[in-house]
Design a protein around this motif. Structure first.
Motif, PDB file in Angstrom:
ATOM      1  N   GLY A  39       0.801  -1.217   0.000  1.00 38.75           N
ATOM      2  CA  GLY A  39       0.000   0.000   0.000  1.00 38.75           C
ATOM      3  C   GLY A  39       0.835   1.268   0.000  1.00 38.75           C
ATOM      4  N   THR A  40       2.165   1.122  -0.077  1.00 38.58           N
ATOM      5  CA  THR A  40       3.040   2.292  -0.094  1.00 38.58           C
ATOM      6  C   THR A  40       3.235   2.781  -1.531  1.00 38.58           C
ATOM      7  OG1 THR A  40       4.224   1.477   1.851  1.00 38.58           O
ATOM      8  CG2 THR A  40       5.317   3.177   0.536  1.00 38.58           C
ATOM      9  N   ALA A  41       2.808   4.006  -1.805  1.00 43.96           N
ATOM     10  CA  ALA A  41       2.988   4.575  -3.142  1.00 43.96           C
ATOM     11  C   ALA A  41       4.465   4.822  -3.405  1.00 43.96           C
ATOM     12  CB  ALA A  41       2.222   5.883  -3.272  1.00 43.96           C
ATOM     13  N   PHE A  42       4.843   4.777  -4.686  1.00 43.85           N
ATOM     14  CA  PHE A  42       6.243   5.004  -5.041  1.00 43.85           C
ATOM     15  C   PHE A  42       6.731   6.350  -4.498  1.00 43.85           C
ATOM     16  CE2 PHE A  42       9.837   6.050  -7.820  1.00 43.85           C
ATOM     17  CZ  PHE A  42      10.526   4.854  -7.827  1.00 43.85           C
ATOM     18  N   ALA A  43       5.876   7.360  -4.562  1.00 40.37           N
ATOM     19  CA  ALA A  43       6.252   8.699  -4.099  1.00 40.37           C
ATOM     20  C   ALA A  43       6.500   8.726  -2.595  1.00 40.37           C
ATOM     21  CB  ALA A  43       5.169   9.701  -4.470  1.00 40.37           C
ATOM     22  N   ASP A  44       5.957   7.747  -1.883  1.00 45.07           N
ATOM     23  CA  ASP A  44       6.110   7.715  -0.427  1.00 45.07           C
ATOM     24  C   ASP A  44       7.262   6.831   0.026  1.00 45.07           C
ATOM     25  OD1 ASP A  44       3.999   9.428  -0.077  1.00 45.07           O
ATOM     26  OD2 ASP A  44       2.525   7.810   0.049  1.00 45.07           O
ATOM     27  N   LEU A  45       7.976   6.242  -0.913  1.00 46.14           N
ATOM     28  CA  LEU A  45       9.131   5.445  -0.530  1.00 46.14           C
ATOM     29  C   LEU A  45      10.194   6.346   0.102  1.00 46.14           C
ATOM     30  CD1 LEU A  45       9.471   3.228  -3.721  1.00 46.14           C
ATOM     31  CD2 LEU A  45       8.842   2.439  -1.440  1.00 46.14           C
ATOM     32  N   PRO A  46      10.962   5.827   1.040  1.00 45.41           N
ATOM     33  CA  PRO A  46      12.024   6.645   1.634  1.00 45.41           C
ATOM     34  C   PRO A  46      13.045   7.060   0.580  1.00 45.41           C
ATOM     35  CG  PRO A  46      12.169   4.353   2.374  1.00 45.41           C
ATOM     36  CD  PRO A  46      10.890   4.474   1.617  1.00 45.41           C
ATOM     37  N   ASP A  47      13.706   8.198   0.824  1.00 49.31           N
ATOM     38  CA  ASP A  47      14.642   8.739  -0.159  1.00 49.31           C
ATOM     39  C   ASP A  47      15.787   7.782  -0.460  1.00 49.31           C
ATOM     40  OD1 ASP A  47      13.190  11.035  -0.448  1.00 49.31           O
ATOM     41  OD2 ASP A  47      14.346  12.163   1.017  1.00 49.31           O
ATOM     42  N   HIS A  48      16.123   6.951   0.513  1.00 49.65           N
ATOM     43  CA  HIS A  48      17.259   6.051   0.313  1.00 49.65           C
ATOM     44  C   HIS A  48      16.864   4.774  -0.415  1.00 49.65           C
ATOM     45  CE1 HIS A  48      15.810   3.315   3.433  1.00 49.65           C
ATOM     46  NE2 HIS A  48      15.538   4.371   4.151  1.00 49.65           N
ATOM     47  N   TRP A  49      15.565   4.624  -0.723  1.00 50.68           N
ATOM     48  CA  TRP A  49      15.113   3.392  -1.369  1.00 50.68           C
ATOM     49  C   TRP A  49      15.786   3.239  -2.724  1.00 50.68           C
ATOM     50  CZ3 TRP A  49      12.586   1.793  -5.790  1.00 50.68           C
ATOM     51  CH2 TRP A  49      12.095   0.482  -5.765  1.00 50.68           C
ATOM     52  N   ARG A  50      16.223   2.007  -2.997  1.00 51.10           N
ATOM     53  CA  ARG A  50      16.838   1.697  -4.286  1.00 51.10           C
ATOM     54  C   ARG A  50      16.256   0.392  -4.797  1.00 51.10           C
ATOM     55  NH1 ARG A  50      21.455   5.116  -4.391  1.00 51.10           N
ATOM     56  NH2 ARG A  50      22.466   4.088  -6.124  1.00 51.10           N
ATOM     57  N   CYS A  51      16.513   0.109  -6.058  1.00 48.70           N
ATOM     58  CA  CYS A  51      16.008  -1.129  -6.640  1.00 48.70           C
ATOM     59  C   CYS A  51      16.530  -2.324  -5.836  1.00 48.70           C
ATOM     60  CB  CYS A  51      16.455  -1.239  -8.093  1.00 48.70           C
ATOM     61  SG  CYS A  51      15.951  -2.782  -8.865  1.00 48.70           S
ATOM     62  N   PRO A  52      15.628  -3.187  -5.342  1.00 48.80           N
ATOM     63  CA  PRO A  52      16.077  -4.338  -4.546  1.00 48.80           C
ATOM     64  C   PRO A  52      16.829  -5.387  -5.358  1.00 48.80           C
ATOM     65  CG  PRO A  52      13.708  -4.423  -4.897  1.00 48.80           C
ATOM     66  CD  PRO A  52      14.173  -3.093  -5.437  1.00 48.80           C
ATOM     67  N   GLN A  53      16.734  -5.319  -6.662  1.00 45.43           N
ATOM     68  CA  GLN A  53      17.438  -6.304  -7.492  1.00 45.43           C
ATOM     69  C   GLN A  53      18.805  -5.825  -7.970  1.00 45.43           C
ATOM     70  OE1 GLN A  53      13.952  -9.051  -9.486  1.00 45.43           O
ATOM     71  NE2 GLN A  53      15.232  -7.838 -10.794  1.00 45.43           N
ATOM     72  N   CYS A  54      18.901  -4.563  -8.371  1.00 47.15           N
ATOM     73  CA  CYS A  54      20.160  -4.107  -8.972  1.00 47.15           C
ATOM     74  C   CYS A  54      20.722  -2.862  -8.306  1.00 47.15           C
ATOM     75  CB  CYS A  54      19.991  -3.879 -10.473  1.00 47.15           C
ATOM     76  SG  CYS A  54      19.067  -2.382 -10.859  1.00 47.15           S
ATOM     77  N   ASP A  55      20.044  -2.344  -7.276  1.00 50.78           N
ATOM     78  CA  ASP A  55      20.538  -1.209  -6.505  1.00 50.78           C
ATOM     79  C   ASP A  55      20.522   0.100  -7.294  1.00 50.78           C
ATOM     80  OD1 ASP A  55      21.331  -0.584  -3.871  1.00 50.78           O
ATOM     81  OD2 ASP A  55      23.392  -0.282  -4.528  1.00 50.78           O
ATOM     82  N   ALA A  56      19.685   0.173  -8.316  1.00 46.17           N
ATOM     83  CA  ALA A  56      19.564   1.427  -9.062  1.00 46.17           C
ATOM     84  C   ALA A  56      18.812   2.461  -8.225  1.00 46.17           C
ATOM     85  CB  ALA A  56      18.814   1.191 -10.368  1.00 46.17           C
TER      86      ALA A  56
END
Ligand SMILES: [Zn+2]
Length: 67
Positions: A39-56
């Motif tokens: 239920g977390t919108a992309f815009a609400d992800l923390p600033d440090h969030w990165r792609c869990p697969q490739c770290d982009a």
């Protein structure tokens, strides 16, 4: 499905795809790797969030058009 141009068009239900590895972030599922609850919108992800697969970085994600 195809990417839409304006990233400003994303809303709470918009899924975004990583340009590097094609991982799709789905707000309905969240991200178990980073302990993002469903239920977390992309815009609400923390600033440090990165792609869990490739770290982009978040900037590498492109919104997918709605089905
Ligand atoms: Zn990726």
């Amino acid at each position: 499905m195809k990417p839409v141009a304006a990233s400003s068009r994303i809303d709470a239900a918009t899924r975004l795809e990583c340009r590097i590895c094609w991982y799709v972030y789905d707000p309905a599922e969240g991200d178990a790797v980073e302990q993002i609850p469903p239920g977390t919108a992309f815009a609400d992800l923390p600033d440090h969030w990165r792609c869990p697969q490739c770290d982009a970085a978040r900037e590498m994600f492109l919104p997918l058009a709605k089905d």
